[in-house]
Design a protein around this motif. Structure first.
Motif: not given
Length: 326
Positions: A120, A148, A150, A179, A229-231
């Motif tokens: 981040d 965010i 993604d 967060a 953000w990564e899944k």
């Protein structure tokens, strides 16, 4: 005009008047802020994170990079910048980010701690704004809004103020946002709490709840952080941590949020997860049946929807059962 949170009980002994010091950082032995970044591999992302710290408008800081037993050469990334404010610390074995965070916190020399994850980044005003708001609001910690990024794109995630009397656990399990990379605290306060390194999932929730129970933890509406953000796939240790978290705070969670959480977890796992966990989340999604609509009840009985009348009867019988139990 910016809305400032209403004053509450605050530990003034933990406050520090940073305006009495210079912002440049070269005239003081100890820094005002310690930025802690735990890292496990992720060399390219780490370069971006470090750059965002070095580009701050407030420059009186130290940057602690805590290498959690990486296979990649993290030290060379730190050395690349040639900045004496960067301190490299290595754990011999890979444990988890919580352990690395605690290592950084306990070795910090600053008056305040700013958390940042290795993938981040801070906006350039982050540290300066946090310091100003810590003094203005008289609190021991701040979390806040963020951008965010993604697979969908970039969006703004607002960190709303907590409602009067709202518990942190309900804030986080509803529409609240706190967060980890937005966290900023007084050093003595965070040393008193520290991160629970037994959690593989919801560790940020657990920390925020425990911190807010003892200290004043305030949301900042202004976004000053970019979170990437990564899944990720939920593994068994993650799921066990989810169950551990819910069990730990079960008595504090409102019935509505309890059901919504389990229904959300069921949705994530319904077609690909371990059947034992799927059944657990499905069953608990209507534990407090009075908080559940019939459509939500149908959702977790997807394969039985053709028996809609039978499910409707079961739905009303559960209402009667829970009513009689009370």
């Amino acid at each position: 005009m910016e809305k400032v949170p209403s004053p509450g009980q605050s530990s003034n002994r933990l406050c520090y008047d940073h305006e009495k010091t210079e912002m440049t950082g070269n005239q003081h032995i100890d820094p005002i802020v310690s930025v802690v970044i735990p890292v496990y591999n992720r060399t390219e992302e780490l370069k971006r994170a470090i750059s965002s710290v070095l580009n701050q408008t407030f420059q009186n800081f130290e940057l602690l990079i805590v290498d959690d037993g990486s296979d990649d050469d993290i030290k060379s990334v730190c050395n690349f910048f040639g900045d004496p404010r960067i301190k490299y610390i290595r754990n011999d074995e890979h444990v988890n980010a919580n352990k690395a965070r605690n290592t950084g916190i306990l070795q910090s020399r600053g008056v305040y701690i700013a958390m940042l994850d290795s993938d981040d980044e801070f906006l350039s005003c982050h540290l300066e704004r946090r310091l100003i708001k810590m003094k203005e609001w008289g609190c021991e910690g701040i979390f806040g809004s963020a951008y965010i990024v993604d697979e969908i794109g970039k969006r703004l995630q607002i960190s709303r103020p907590m409602y009067p009397g709202e518990k942190m656990v309900d804030y986080l399990l509803s529409d609240g946002f706190a967060a980890t990379p937005t966290h900023f605290y007084n050093l003595q306060a965070v040393k008193d709490i520290l991160w629970d390194d037994t959690f593989e999932c919801h560790q940020d929730f657990d920390f925020s709840i425990r911190f807010s129970e003892k200290y004043r933890f305030v949301s900042d509406f202004e976004p000053t952080v970019v979170v990437h953000w990564e899944k990720k796939e939920l593994n068994i240790s993650n799921l066990d941590s989810c169950l551990k978290f819910i069990e730990k705070y079960r008595s504090s969670i409102s019935p509505k949020n309890y059901c919504n959480y389990h229904r959300g977890m069921y949705y994530l796992m319904a077609f690909s997860g371990d059947r034992k966990y799927v059944k657990h989340f499905a069953r608990n999604s209507y534990k407090y049946i009075r908080e559940v609509s019939f459509n939500d009840f149908l959702f977790v009985h997807g394969r039985k929807r053709k028996y809609k009348v039978s499910l409707l009867i079961k739905f009303f019988l559960l209402h009667i059962y829970y009513f009689l139990r009370k």
